[in-house]
Design a protein around this motif. Structure first.
Motif, PDB file in Angstrom:
ATOM      1  N   GLY A 173     -62.212 -54.335 -34.352  1.00 31.76           N
ATOM      2  CA  GLY A 173     -62.957 -53.360 -33.542  1.00 31.76           C
ATOM      3  C   GLY A 173     -62.858 -53.584 -32.052  1.00 31.76           C
ATOM      4  N   HIS A 174     -62.722 -52.478 -31.300  1.00 26.70           N
ATOM      5  CA  HIS A 174     -62.593 -52.590 -29.838  1.00 26.70           C
ATOM      6  C   HIS A 174     -63.320 -51.460 -29.120  1.00 26.70           C
ATOM      7  CE1 HIS A 174     -59.255 -50.201 -31.412  1.00 26.70           C
ATOM      8  NE2 HIS A 174     -59.481 -49.438 -30.351  1.00 26.70           N
ATOM      9  N   GLU A 175     -64.116 -50.683 -29.845  1.00 30.39           N
ATOM     10  CA  GLU A 175     -64.899 -49.606 -29.215  1.00 30.39           C
ATOM     11  C   GLU A 175     -66.364 -49.916 -29.472  1.00 30.39           C
ATOM     12  OE1 GLU A 175     -63.616 -46.070 -31.205  1.00 30.39           O
ATOM     13  OE2 GLU A 175     -61.596 -46.170 -30.391  1.00 30.39           O
ATOM     14  N   PHE A 176     -67.166 -50.013 -28.391  1.00 30.68           N
ATOM     15  CA  PHE A 176     -68.568 -50.351 -28.625  1.00 30.68           C
ATOM     16  C   PHE A 176     -69.490 -49.901 -27.508  1.00 30.68           C
ATOM     17  CE2 PHE A 176     -68.904 -54.114 -25.797  1.00 30.68           C
ATOM     18  CZ  PHE A 176     -67.571 -54.421 -25.608  1.00 30.68           C
ATOM     19  N   GLY A 190     -64.528 -45.918 -23.126  1.00 34.31           N
ATOM     20  CA  GLY A 190     -63.835 -47.203 -23.033  1.00 34.31           C
ATOM     21  C   GLY A 190     -62.548 -47.275 -23.822  1.00 34.31           C
ATOM     22  N   ASP A 191     -62.194 -46.182 -24.499  1.00 36.02           N
ATOM     23  CA  ASP A 191     -60.946 -46.222 -25.251  1.00 36.02           C
ATOM     24  C   ASP A 191     -60.274 -44.850 -25.349  1.00 36.02           C
ATOM     25  OD1 ASP A 191     -58.873 -47.377 -26.731  1.00 36.02           O
ATOM     26  OD2 ASP A 191     -59.847 -46.925 -28.630  1.00 36.02           O
ATOM     27  N   VAL A 192     -60.736 -44.010 -26.273  1.00 40.25           N
ATOM     28  CA  VAL A 192     -59.959 -42.818 -26.629  1.00 40.25           C
ATOM     29  C   VAL A 192     -59.917 -41.784 -25.501  1.00 40.25           C
ATOM     30  CG1 VAL A 192     -59.794 -40.910 -28.254  1.00 40.25           C
ATOM     31  CG2 VAL A 192     -60.362 -43.180 -29.081  1.00 40.25           C
ATOM     32  N   VAL A 207     -64.260 -46.756 -35.410  1.00 34.71           N
ATOM     33  CA  VAL A 207     -63.015 -47.103 -36.097  1.00 34.71           C
ATOM     34  C   VAL A 207     -61.936 -46.240 -35.452  1.00 34.71           C
ATOM     35  CG1 VAL A 207     -61.777 -47.222 -38.291  1.00 34.71           C
ATOM     36  CG2 VAL A 207     -64.269 -47.509 -38.249  1.00 34.71           C
ATOM     37  N   CYS A 208     -60.823 -46.887 -35.087  1.00 37.26           N
ATOM     38  CA  CYS A 208     -59.818 -46.242 -34.246  1.00 37.26           C
ATOM     39  C   CYS A 208     -58.461 -46.257 -34.935  1.00 37.26           C
ATOM     40  CB  CYS A 208     -59.756 -47.007 -32.921  1.00 37.26           C
ATOM     41  SG  CYS A 208     -58.532 -46.402 -31.777  1.00 37.26           S
ATOM     42  N   GLY A 209     -57.583 -45.382 -34.485  1.00 36.66           N
ATOM     43  CA  GLY A 209     -56.223 -45.360 -35.004  1.00 36.66           C
ATOM     44  C   GLY A 209     -55.521 -46.698 -34.883  1.00 36.66           C
ATOM     45  N   SER A 210     -55.822 -47.436 -33.819  1.00 36.97           N
ATOM     46  CA  SER A 210     -55.141 -48.739 -33.685  1.00 36.97           C
ATOM     47  C   SER A 210     -55.699 -49.769 -34.675  1.00 36.97           C
ATOM     48  CB  SER A 210     -55.169 -49.262 -32.250  1.00 36.97           C
ATOM     49  OG  SER A 210     -56.327 -48.906 -31.583  1.00 36.97           O
ATOM     50  N   ASP A 211     -56.935 -49.562 -35.143  1.00 35.36           N
ATOM     51  CA  ASP A 211     -57.432 -50.419 -36.237  1.00 35.36           C
ATOM     52  C   ASP A 211     -56.607 -50.184 -37.507  1.00 35.36           C
ATOM     53  OD1 ASP A 211     -59.533 -51.458 -34.671  1.00 35.36           O
ATOM     54  OD2 ASP A 211     -60.794 -49.734 -35.150  1.00 35.36           O
TER      55      ASP A 211
HETATM   56 ZN   LIG Z   1     -59.274 -47.497 -30.126  1.00 36.95          ZN
END
Ligand SMILES: [Zn+2]
Ligand SMILES: [Zn+2]
Length: 344
Positions: A58-61, A151-153, A37-41
């Motif tokens: 969701g975009h981190e996996f 892949g994200d943060v 779960v990310c800040g952009s969520d």
């Molecule tokens: Zn993110």
């Protein structure tokens, strides 16, 4: 399959959704083992970013490839992989320049129609377009928790440092010590920064930054401009990183950065804001901005993580079940967590 869907501002739900099917030759389907779960969520959760009700978030996996089209050559069924937060075509003008984050056909997982109608990864399985670019094999000894960040943060924290052109021996200020800011602190250290000033108003986050090698400076209780002057012979930092996405942070970054230095705005901006252009101009600052080119950085970031130069695992504060996603979002919204990893 189970998936976390957006319903309305402040409401997500775990629902039964159809299994994804391969649509293109270079698609893959990944069985999700861990998703963040990310800040952009939260921007979606708060209604600041509007998406359709029922869309999977969701975009981190991290997960395992369970199906791949015959155009997928870089990963294969059974591979343990991580996904970048967005996909890119690899063939357009921007991709050919390596600017994958500006791909004409770029799509972001879990952000609805406006960002390419790509269903999210907070689900048991996820369809991955352009899998040759979007996915990477996870090094064997790397944990799911760590790989999730590449892949994200962490890719975003590294991007900010890369954009700011940080070189060995330099001084960096990181404004905002959320997950991206803390990863930027690590990335600045890895890039050889001799002095890193970390600025926030949350005590836990200041402590985390200090553990990663930054001098913690409380936004209100300390005096950031005096602290930076003190740390840089009165000159200001070589690079200021705004990891907040608020004009006050951007303005302060411009004030803290030395003449002819660089300010990187990695926090999200979607609206008109005002900063003192006179400060930018008179000091001849370079201002960099935009979302991170994570696909462009992911191999280097993974290698640095594998080599122990970057380690995001201390940022994982919570492990929860996908079925408990509504609670996970509520916890994250209350700023009680830095990173929540959910497992289906
Ligand atoms: Zn993110
Ligand atoms: Zn492209």
């Amino acid at each position: 399959m189970q998936a976390v869907t957006f319903q309305a501002p402040g409401e997500v739900r775990v629902e039964e959704r159809p299994e994804p099917d391969l649509l293109a030759r270079d698609d893959a389907i990944v069985n999700v083992d861990a998703t963040g779960v990310c800040g952009s969520d939260l921007h979606i959760y708060h209604g600041r970013v509007a998406i359709e009700p029922g869309f999977t978030l969701g975009h981190e996996f991290v997960g395992t490839v369970v199906a791949a089209g015959d155009g997928v050559t870089q990963v294969t069924e059974g591979d343990r992989v991580l996904g970048c937060y967005c996909s890119a075509c690899g063939n357009c003008f921007f991709c050919r320049r390596g600017d994958f984050h500006q791909c004409d056909d770029g799509r972001v997982f879990g952000h609805g129609k406006t960002l390419g109608s790509l269903q999210g990864a907070q689900a048991e399985r996820v369809l991955v377009p352009h899998a040759n670019l979007t996915l990477r094999r996870v090094p064997e000894e790397m944990s799911d928790d760590a790989a999730l960040f590449a892949g994200d943060v962490m890719g975003t924290g590294w991007h900010a440092v890369d954009q700011a052109g940080v070189r060995a021996g330099e001084a960096v200020a990181v404004l905002g010590l959320g997950p991206v800011g803390l990863c930027a602190v690590q990335a600045a250290k890895a890039a050889g920064a001799a002095t890193i000033v970390g600025i926030d108003s949350v005590e836990d986050r200041l402590e985390a930054a200090e553990a990663f090698g930054a001098r913690p400076v409380h936004l209100m209780e300390d005096e950031p401009r005096a602290a930076v002057k003190d740390a840089t012979d009165g000159r200001g930092v070589d690079a200021g990183i705004d990891a907040v996405g608020h004009p006050d942070a951007l303005e302060l970054a411009c004030r803290l950065t030395r003449k002819a230095g660089t300010v990187a705005a990695i926090g999200v901006y979607a609206e008109r804001v005002q900063i003192h252009m006179g400060v930018v101009w008179i000091k001849a600052l370079t201002l960099k901005s935009g979302q991170a080119n994570v696909i462009g950085h992911v191999d280097r970031v993974l290698a640095m993580m594998a080599g122990g130069l970057l380690d995001p695992t201390p940022l994982v504060t919570h492990h929860m079940r996908l079925a408990d996603a509504p609670e996970a979002y509520a916890v994250y919204d209350r700023r009680e967590a830095l990173k929540i990893v959910m497992t289906p």
